[in-house]
Design a protein around this motif. Structure first.
Motif, short mmCIF file in Angstrom:
data_model
loop_
_atom_site.label_atom_id
_atom_site.label_comp_id
_atom_site.label_asym_id
_atom_site.label_seq_id
_atom_site.Cartn_x
_atom_site.Cartn_y
_atom_site.Cartn_z
N VAL A 47 -0.36 -3.11 -3.08
CA VAL A 47 0.21 -2.33 -1.98
C VAL A 47 -0.45 -2.76 -0.67
O VAL A 47 -1.67 -2.90 -0.60
CB VAL A 47 -0.04 -0.83 -2.20
CG1 VAL A 47 0.53 -0.01 -1.04
CG2 VAL A 47 0.58 -0.38 -3.52
N GLY A 48 0.37 -2.95 0.34
CA GLY A 48 -0.17 -3.07 1.69
C GLY A 48 -0.71 -4.41 2.10
O GLY A 48 -1.44 -4.50 3.08
N GLY A 49 -0.39 -5.50 1.40
CA GLY A 49 -0.83 -6.80 1.84
C GLY A 49 0.04 -7.34 2.96
O GLY A 49 1.13 -6.83 3.21
N VAL A 88 -2.46 9.85 6.49
CA VAL A 88 -1.86 9.47 5.21
C VAL A 88 -0.39 9.90 5.21
O VAL A 88 -0.06 11.05 5.52
CB VAL A 88 -2.61 10.14 4.03
CG1 VAL A 88 -1.93 9.80 2.70
CG2 VAL A 88 -4.06 9.68 4.02
N LYS A 89 0.50 8.97 4.86
CA LYS A 89 1.93 9.29 4.83
C LYS A 89 2.62 8.42 3.80
O LYS A 89 2.06 7.43 3.30
CB LYS A 89 2.55 9.08 6.22
CG LYS A 89 2.25 7.73 6.85
CD LYS A 89 2.69 7.71 8.30
CE LYS A 89 2.30 6.42 8.99
NZ LYS A 89 2.69 6.42 10.43
N THR A 90 3.83 8.80 3.44
CA THR A 90 4.61 8.06 2.45
C THR A 90 5.78 7.37 3.13
O THR A 90 6.49 7.98 3.94
CB THR A 90 5.14 9.01 1.36
OG1 THR A 90 4.03 9.64 0.71
CG2 THR A 90 5.94 8.24 0.33
N GLU A 91 5.98 6.09 2.81
CA GLU A 91 7.08 5.32 3.37
C GLU A 91 7.78 4.56 2.26
O GLU A 91 7.20 4.31 1.20
CB GLU A 91 6.57 4.34 4.44
CG GLU A 91 6.08 5.01 5.72
CD GLU A 91 5.81 4.01 6.83
OE1 GLU A 91 5.86 2.78 6.55
OE2 GLU A 91 5.53 4.43 7.95
N THR A 99 2.31 5.16 -0.59
CA THR A 99 1.46 5.96 0.28
C THR A 99 0.61 5.03 1.12
O THR A 99 -0.05 4.13 0.59
CB THR A 99 0.55 6.88 -0.55
OG1 THR A 99 1.37 7.71 -1.39
CG2 THR A 99 -0.28 7.78 0.35
N ILE A 100 0.63 5.22 2.42
CA ILE A 100 -0.14 4.37 3.32
C ILE A 100 -1.03 5.24 4.21
O ILE A 100 -0.83 6.46 4.32
CB ILE A 100 0.77 3.50 4.20
CG1 ILE A 100 1.63 4.38 5.14
CG2 ILE A 100 1.65 2.61 3.34
CD1 ILE A 100 2.40 3.57 6.16
N LEU A 126 -10.79 3.22 -0.51
CA LEU A 126 -9.78 2.68 0.39
C LEU A 126 -8.38 3.16 0.04
O LEU A 126 -7.44 2.96 0.80
CB LEU A 126 -9.82 1.15 0.38
CG LEU A 126 -9.36 0.46 1.68
CD1 LEU A 126 -10.25 0.86 2.84
CD2 LEU A 126 -9.36 -1.06 1.51
N ALA A 127 -8.23 3.80 -1.11
CA ALA A 127 -6.94 4.41 -1.45
C ALA A 127 -6.66 5.51 -0.43
O ALA A 127 -7.54 6.30 -0.10
CB ALA A 127 -6.97 4.97 -2.86
#
Length: 291
Positions: A47-49, A88-91, A99-100, A126-127
């Motif tokens: 996630v998130g790269g 923190v939010k969901t996209e 969740t980012i 970091l989560a």
């Protein structure tokens, strides 16, 4: 866990580590146009790269490919120092909900992806919704004498610990330039350490106000510094972007040989970072473990 716990990972982790370091260095100049393809390549395994813009302390010498990212901070009512965690939010990304952690600070998008390199991307803290607080806590065995003599491991760092920052010195470089401490962040319990360096310096407020030699700071950088620092305190993720060692400000006597006595010096391969030269750069953030 020791602060440099992922400096030499296990065999499987080391292959991932070497690939990540070399890959992120080689791809750090990839244009934004390649972001979609890169995200497609990294998303299935995590996630998130992807290409990430960040503000950090500038790399000025040595083999490190870029600077180390700043950690915005705040101070609670008791004077304890805390890192600021993004909102923190969901996209929905590529058809799935993720969740980012991302927020705007001083006009800059600040996200957890800033810290996703050198194995830190696997840290539990970091989560986005990790059950961790944000206090900066002292580490055991600091090379800084003042810290090792006065602070226990896991003890919170307070403003009062740095009361003498305007004259403090330890025989390395210029006295009164800043008082540092090595710390960990979002790392309580038996989890991977997220190492940070905290510093209180008279130069911080000058940077935030664009005074003197800081008058040429780009507006976005100055605005971020103003919003991400308090009472002359600043902090950064303390992982060298070369081979992930743990550098130090006024920590290693040998730094003078490399003109780094007033800078952040990495003793492993002589990379140097200037904490008084914040810059905006991009790099390829490694993905966090998949959800």
């Amino acid at each position: 866990m020791p602060l440099d716990e992922d400096k030499y990972p296990s065999e499987t982790g080391r292959r991932r580590f070497v690939k990540g370091v070399v890959g992120s260095a080689a791809l750090s100049s990839v244009g934004v146009g390649g972001a979609v393809a890169l995200d497609t390549a990294t998303s299935p395994s995590g996630v998130g790269g992807g290409i990430t813009q960040f503000i950090g302390i500038e790399n000025t010498d040595g083999p490190a490919p870029r600077g180390m990212p700043l950690v915005p901070l705040t101070i609670d009512d008791e004077g304890a120092l805390m890192g600021r965690w993004p909102e923190v939010k969901t996209e929905t990304v590529q058809g799935r909900e993720v969740t980012i952690a991302e927020t705007n600070i001083g006009g800059t998008t600040y996200s957890a992806a800033w810290f996703q390199y050198c194995g830190i991307q696997t840290a539990e803290g970091l989560a986005p919704e990790a059950d961790q607080d944000n206090f900066f806590r002292s580490v055991s065995g600091s090379e800084l004498t003042w810290q090792s003599e006065n602070k226990e491991g896991d003890e919170k760092l307070f403003v009062e610990d740095f009361a003498d920052y305007q004259e403090w010195g330890n025989g390395i470089g210029q006295s009164g330039l800043g008082k540092p401490a090595k710390a960990k962040w979002r790392s309580e319990g038996d989890v991977q350490t997220i190492p940070v360096q905290v510093m209180r310096s008279p130069e911080v407020s000058k940077m935030a106000n664009g005074e003197g030699r800081y008058s040429d700071l780009p507006g976005e950088v100055q605005d971020f510094i103003g919003a991400a620092t308090e009472q002359d305190f600043m902090a950064w993720l303390n992982k060298c972007t070369h081979f992930c060692c743990v550098p130090g400000f006024k920590t290693y006597e040998g730094s003078a040989k490399f003109n780094a006595e007033n800078a952040v010096y990495c003793q492993c391969h002589q990379s140097v970072y200037d904490p008084f030269s914040p810059v905006s750069k991009s790099f390829v953030a490694l993905p966090r473990p998949g959800e």
